[in-house]
Design a protein around this motif. Structure first.
Motif, PDB file in Angstrom:
ATOM      1  N   ASP A   4       0.833  -1.206   0.000  1.00  0.00           N
ATOM      2  CA  ASP A   4       0.000   0.000   0.000  1.00  0.00           C
ATOM      3  C   ASP A   4       0.862   1.247   0.000  1.00  0.00           C
ATOM      4  OD1 ASP A   4      -2.841  -0.459   0.033  1.00  0.00           O
ATOM      5  OD2 ASP A   4      -2.453  -1.641   1.851  1.00  0.00           O
ATOM      6  N   VAL A   5       0.732   2.029  -1.054  1.00  0.00           N
ATOM      7  CA  VAL A   5       1.528   3.264  -1.130  1.00  0.00           C
ATOM      8  C   VAL A   5       0.571   4.448  -1.233  1.00  0.00           C
ATOM      9  CG1 VAL A   5       3.337   4.527  -2.369  1.00  0.00           C
ATOM     10  CG2 VAL A   5       3.347   2.030  -2.389  1.00  0.00           C
ATOM     11  N   VAL A   6       0.804   5.456  -0.395  1.00  0.00           N
ATOM     12  CA  VAL A   6       0.078   6.712  -0.559  1.00  0.00           C
ATOM     13  C   VAL A   6       1.041   7.722  -1.156  1.00  0.00           C
ATOM     14  CG1 VAL A   6      -0.809   8.716   0.687  1.00  0.00           C
ATOM     15  CG2 VAL A   6      -1.729   6.465   1.173  1.00  0.00           C
ATOM     16  N   VAL A   7       0.617   8.345  -2.245  1.00  0.00           N
ATOM     17  CA  VAL A   7       1.377   9.424  -2.866  1.00  0.00           C
ATOM     18  C   VAL A   7       0.659  10.718  -2.500  1.00  0.00           C
ATOM     19  CG1 VAL A   7       2.189  10.404  -5.044  1.00  0.00           C
ATOM     20  CG2 VAL A   7       2.037   7.913  -4.791  1.00  0.00           C
ATOM     21  N   SER A 179      -2.010  15.886   9.502  1.00  0.00           N
ATOM     22  CA  SER A 179      -0.891  15.477  10.360  1.00  0.00           C
ATOM     23  C   SER A 179      -0.396  14.099   9.936  1.00  0.00           C
ATOM     24  CB  SER A 179      -1.306  15.473  11.837  1.00  0.00           C
ATOM     25  OG  SER A 179      -2.306  14.513  12.035  1.00  0.00           O
ATOM     26  N   ILE A 180       0.853  13.854  10.308  1.00  0.00           N
ATOM     27  CA  ILE A 180       1.493  12.574   9.971  1.00  0.00           C
ATOM     28  C   ILE A 180       1.991  11.966  11.282  1.00  0.00           C
ATOM     29  CG2 ILE A 180       3.425  11.492   8.732  1.00  0.00           C
ATOM     30  CD1 ILE A 180       3.222  13.701   6.631  1.00  0.00           C
ATOM     31  N   ARG A 181       1.574  10.736  11.527  1.00  0.00           N
ATOM     32  CA  ARG A 181       1.971  10.090  12.776  1.00  0.00           C
ATOM     33  C   ARG A 181       3.134   9.127  12.512  1.00  0.00           C
ATOM     34  NH1 ARG A 181      -1.478   8.492  17.577  1.00  0.00           N
ATOM     35  NH2 ARG A 181      -0.342   6.718  18.408  1.00  0.00           N
ATOM     36  N   VAL A 188       3.117   5.783  10.408  1.00  0.00           N
ATOM     37  CA  VAL A 188       2.088   4.758  10.618  1.00  0.00           C
ATOM     38  C   VAL A 188       0.724   5.208  10.105  1.00  0.00           C
ATOM     39  CG1 VAL A 188       3.205   3.489  12.495  1.00  0.00           C
ATOM     40  CG2 VAL A 188       1.776   5.473  13.043  1.00  0.00           C
ATOM     41  N   SER A 189       0.468   6.520  10.139  1.00  0.00           N
ATOM     42  CA  SER A 189      -0.824   6.963   9.613  1.00  0.00           C
ATOM     43  C   SER A 189      -0.779   8.422   9.175  1.00  0.00           C
ATOM     44  CB  SER A 189      -1.933   6.754  10.645  1.00  0.00           C
ATOM     45  OG  SER A 189      -1.699   7.578  11.766  1.00  0.00           O
ATOM     46  N   LEU A 190      -1.723   8.739   8.293  1.00  0.00           N
ATOM     47  CA  LEU A 190      -1.891  10.112   7.813  1.00  0.00           C
ATOM     48  C   LEU A 190      -3.309  10.523   8.151  1.00  0.00           C
ATOM     49  CD1 LEU A 190      -0.592   9.459   4.170  1.00  0.00           C
ATOM     50  CD2 LEU A 190       0.739  10.399   6.050  1.00  0.00           C
ATOM     51  N   ILE A 196      -8.509   8.829   7.556  1.00  0.00           N
ATOM     52  CA  ILE A 196      -7.201   8.348   8.028  1.00  0.00           C
ATOM     53  C   ILE A 196      -6.681   7.293   7.049  1.00  0.00           C
ATOM     54  CG2 ILE A 196      -5.990   7.186   9.939  1.00  0.00           C
ATOM     55  CD1 ILE A 196      -7.198   9.560  11.155  1.00  0.00           C
ATOM     56  N   TYR A 197      -5.423   7.384   6.706  1.00  0.00           N
ATOM     57  CA  TYR A 197      -4.789   6.388   5.826  1.00  0.00           C
ATOM     58  C   TYR A 197      -3.630   5.741   6.574  1.00  0.00           C
ATOM     59  CZ  TYR A 197      -7.544   8.297   2.030  1.00  0.00           C
ATOM     60  OH  TYR A 197      -8.588   8.681   1.236  1.00  0.00           O
TER      61      TYR A 197
END
Ligand code: GLY
Length: 369
Positions: A4-7, A179-181, A188-190, A196-197
């Motif tokens: 799983d890639v988020v761009v 925010s980016i965790r 781990v999450s966006l 939330i991704y």
């Protein structure tokens, strides 16, 4: 494989990476805070100026030449997959000089470009007029770069987005990242305006916003916006077929007959177009091709180029967080570099070694060029 890639970023860079990732079997989501291609990608004139924009040889020129060489096949592939033509114009480009000093600078460029095996032919005033009769008599000469070309930037971003979609990517508009965790050295999450991704890998491909995204992930990436203002006009009749790049403007003849005149360079965050910018571009344009004065005014716009302190893009993985990649800082060359960026970043994310990207590591020490 981390599937799983988020761009983050739905411009030419993000869409090109997404397209190439789908071909490798990744599940891809593109998060665009506004609309696909709404910003720098659609403000661009579409030049593929691998030679015209480069002042000296080096890894950046090699990257630009590699990318330019990919466009003919990419045009065919995008046309076959999406039915959209990116309107690749391969008539070449003329870099024009109006002083002897500028002429010798360009002749020096021609020498190192020829040593690289590229075509760069110095033309005297008369030869210039033979090639493009509408050019002004006042020019001292010009460098003909038959290899530099141009596309429709808008069609390119649309075609890349559509090809990515057809390959299975999800393109989500209005998905601002809030925010980016990061935990244990990994994203781990966006948290985004669209939910939330939790991707395995993240690519920051958001142009001038990449600095902010990397900061959210606890890192640092110096990127600053450089505003460019441009306008379009409709000449009464076709005046030239090659892109004309002069001392204070460039003129890009598009497939529909319009000419794009660009572009200013300003450290100004206001998105408006100033009268001063239009005035200086008009003056410079008419100095190159006097008959443009008869053209019909169409529209003006601005965009923000993502610039870096050393003038090189950031392409690669951050050392921390370990699953964060950056593709950005393409400054004046985003359209040109979209081809090689998409392919090489997808290769890198798939775990392949891409030596060509080493000089562009995002956490290299940067100093001003
Ligand atoms: N590549 C042209 C510009 O950024 O204005």
């Amino acid at each position: 494989m981390n599937d799983d890639v988020v761009v983050i970023g739905g411009g030419v860079i993000g869409c090109s990476i997404a397209w190439h990732l789908t071909k490798k079997g990744f599940r891809v989501t593109v998060l665009e805070q506004d609309r696909i291609g709404a910003h720098a990608s659609s403000a661009a004139a579409g030049m593929l100026g691998a030679q015209v924009e480069m002042a000296y040889p080096g890894p950046m020129v090699d990257l630009c030449l590699a990318s330019r060489a990919m466009f003919p096949a990419m045009r065919e592939q995008l046309l076959a997959e999406t039915g959209l033509d990116i309107e690749l114009n391969r008539a070449g480009l003329l870099r024009l000089a109006d002083t002897e000093e500028e002429a010798s600078l360009l002749q020096e460029r021609a020498r190192w470009q020829q040593q690289l095996g590229e075509r760069a032919e110095w033309l005297e005033k008369r030869e210039l007029k033979d090639l493009e009769p509408s050019l002004s008599e006042e020019l001292s000469g010009g460098l003909f770069l038959p290899g530099d070309s141009q596309v429709s930037a808008l069609r390119l971003v649309r075609a890349l987005a559509q090809a990515a979609r057809l390959g299975g990517a999800q393109l989500v508009e209005g998905a601002k990242v809030n925010s980016i965790r990061v935990e244990g050295g990994r994203v781990v999450s966006l948290d985004t305006a669209a939910g939330i991704y939790r991707p395995d890998q993240v690519v920051a491909a958001a142009g001038s916003l990449n600095g902010l995204l990397v900061r959210m992930a606890g890192g640092a990436l110096p990127v600053f916006p450089v505003k460019g203002e441009s306008f379009a006009l409709q000449p009464r009749k076709p005046l030239f077929t090659r892109t004309l790049f002069g001392p204070n403007c460039y003129l890009v003849p598009k497939a529909d007959g319009q000419v794009i005149v660009g572009a200013t360079e300003k450290r100004d965050m206001d998105p408006g177009v100033t009268l001063g910018a239009v005035h200086s571009l008009v003056r410079a344009a008419v100095k190159l091709v006097p008959e443009l004065e008869e053209g019909e005014w169409l529209r003006a716009w601005s965009g923000f180029r993502p610039a870096t302190p050393d003038g090189l893009p950031y392409l690669g993985a951050m050392s921390s967080p370990g699953n964060l990649y950056v593709a950005g800082g393409h400054f004046r060359n985003g359209i040109l570099l979209s081809a090689v960026t998409g392919k090489s970043m997808a290769d890198l994310i798939a775990g392949e070694s891409v030596p060509m990207l080493e000089p562009f590591a995002p956490d290299r020490p940067v100093s001003s060029a």
